[in-house]
Design an enzyme around this catalytic site. Structure first.
Site, mmCIF file in Angstrom:
data_model
loop_
_atom_site.group_PDB
_atom_site.id
_atom_site.type_symbol
_atom_site.label_atom_id
_atom_site.label_comp_id
_atom_site.label_asym_id
_atom_site.label_seq_id
_atom_site.Cartn_x
_atom_site.Cartn_y
_atom_site.Cartn_z
ATOM 1 N N HIS A 254 80.554 74.781 101.397
ATOM 2 C CA HIS A 254 79.610 75.168 102.452
ATOM 3 C C HIS A 254 80.401 75.591 103.693
ATOM 4 O O HIS A 254 81.337 74.894 104.093
ATOM 5 C CB HIS A 254 78.689 73.984 102.783
ATOM 6 C CG HIS A 254 77.696 74.312 103.840
ATOM 7 N ND1 HIS A 254 76.580 75.081 103.581
ATOM 8 C CD2 HIS A 254 77.653 74.013 105.164
ATOM 9 C CE1 HIS A 254 75.899 75.238 104.709
ATOM 10 N NE2 HIS A 254 76.525 74.597 105.672
ATOM 11 N N LYS B 188 63.588 80.241 94.254
ATOM 12 C CA LYS B 188 63.338 79.127 93.339
ATOM 13 C C LYS B 188 64.318 79.163 92.167
ATOM 14 O O LYS B 188 64.690 80.233 91.683
ATOM 15 C CB LYS B 188 61.891 79.259 92.834
ATOM 16 C CG LYS B 188 61.343 78.024 92.181
ATOM 17 C CD LYS B 188 59.836 78.200 91.973
ATOM 18 C CE LYS B 188 59.458 77.637 90.623
ATOM 19 N NZ LYS B 188 58.048 77.845 90.302
ATOM 20 N N GLY C 50 81.828 86.243 95.215
ATOM 21 C CA GLY C 50 82.688 85.451 94.332
ATOM 22 C C GLY C 50 84.117 85.294 94.804
ATOM 23 O O GLY C 50 85.009 85.017 94.000
ATOM 24 N N SER C 51 84.347 85.423 96.119
ATOM 25 C CA SER C 51 85.735 85.260 96.578
ATOM 26 C C SER C 51 86.222 83.820 96.356
ATOM 27 O O SER C 51 87.407 83.604 96.089
ATOM 28 C CB SER C 51 85.882 85.670 98.045
ATOM 29 O OG SER C 51 85.211 84.776 98.887
ATOM 30 N N ASN C 52 85.317 82.853 96.428
ATOM 31 C CA ASN C 52 85.733 81.471 96.136
ATOM 32 C C ASN C 52 86.019 81.277 94.651
ATOM 33 O O ASN C 52 86.941 80.543 94.289
ATOM 34 C CB ASN C 52 84.668 80.476 96.607
ATOM 35 C CG ASN C 52 84.780 80.228 98.099
ATOM 36 O OD1 ASN C 52 85.675 79.523 98.541
ATOM 37 N ND2 ASN C 52 83.893 80.840 98.864
HETATM 38 C C1 GRF Z 1 80.906 81.124 101.243
HETATM 39 O O1 GRF Z 1 81.014 81.248 102.632
HETATM 40 C C2 GRF Z 1 80.446 79.744 100.857
HETATM 41 O O2 GRF Z 1 80.886 78.746 101.717
HETATM 42 C C3 GRF Z 1 78.955 79.874 100.945
HETATM 43 O O3 GRF Z 1 78.674 81.175 100.491
HETATM 44 C C4 GRF Z 1 79.818 81.994 100.678
HETATM 45 C C5 GRF Z 1 80.185 82.560 99.333
HETATM 46 O O4 GRF Z 1 81.203 83.504 99.380
HETATM 47 N N1 GRF Z 1 78.320 78.814 100.196
HETATM 48 P P1 GRF Z 1 81.870 84.047 98.038
HETATM 49 O O5 GRF Z 1 80.751 84.591 97.147
HETATM 50 O O6 GRF Z 1 82.604 82.932 97.384
HETATM 51 O O7 GRF Z 1 82.754 85.150 98.484
#
Ligand code: GRF
Length: 191
Positions: free
Chosen positions: A111, A65, A12-14
């Protein structure tokens, strides 16, 4: 106020970068719910620490799924919460019709590659193995394919001599955390 939902399967860093952008006034929105298919995902903990409701989607023991009835239930939940935009952030299942139809042009994904190159899992590793000189990340609209929707924004990341999959992914993630909030802002402006 714009209402966001975040779906993720891992650290969940994003999602954290979205929380930070909101807290710092760079993104005028609120996250109303975080959903995960993985009960142990740290993204749920981050949400709770942030005072955001965090729920687990029970995918019935399937590894990859995303059962259609679960997608339908999620669509109804997010509609009831009056969600404006759905942000996939490290969510490892393919979204299909029930959710896509409920949120047309309102589901984004991040992505870790310069799409259309290297869709699918461990994209940074694919880039390294292919000898790419440039890597990066992409925010795109989600359609029924795997990482195939319209590209919204990208950031380039150099591949350095001696990079390992881990070092390259870490460099890409730094850019992801800048890119995603900016891309959400841009998608919101298009609504
Ligand atoms: C990120 O590299 C994102 O691009 C990919 O999965 C990873 C998720 O990282 N889809 P986080 O859970 O947000 O740290």
């Amino acid at each position: 106020m714009i209402r966001l939902a975040v779906l993720g399967s891992g650290s969940g860093s994003n999602c954290q970068s979205i929380f930070n952008a909101i807290n710092e006034g760079r993104l005028d929105a609120e996250v109303v719910i975080v959903l995960s298919d993985n009960p142990d995902a740290y993204i749920l903990e981050r949400a709770r620490r942030h005072g955001v409701s965090a729920e687990v989607m029970d995918c019935g023991g399937y590894k990859n799924k995303f059962p259609l009835e679960v997608q339908q239930a999620v669509a109804e939940k997010l509609q009831a919460l009056r969600v404006d935009m759905v942000c996939l952030a490290g969510f490892m299942r393919l979204v299909k019709e029930p959710l896509l139809a409920a949120f047309p042009n309102r589901i984004l994904n991040i992505h870790p590659a310069l799409l259309p190159a290297f869709p699918g899992v461990e994209a940074w590793k694919q880039a390294l193995e292919a000898g790419a000189k440039q890597a990066g990340c992409t925010v795109h609209y989600v359609d029924a394919g795997m990482d195939t929707g319209e590209i919204l924004m990208q950031a380039y990341v150099p591949v350095m001599p001696g990079d390992t999959p881990e070092s390259l992914h870490a460099r890409i993630q730094v850019q992801e955390h800048i890119l995603y909030p900016a891309a959400i802002l841009s998608a919101l402006a298009r609504l």
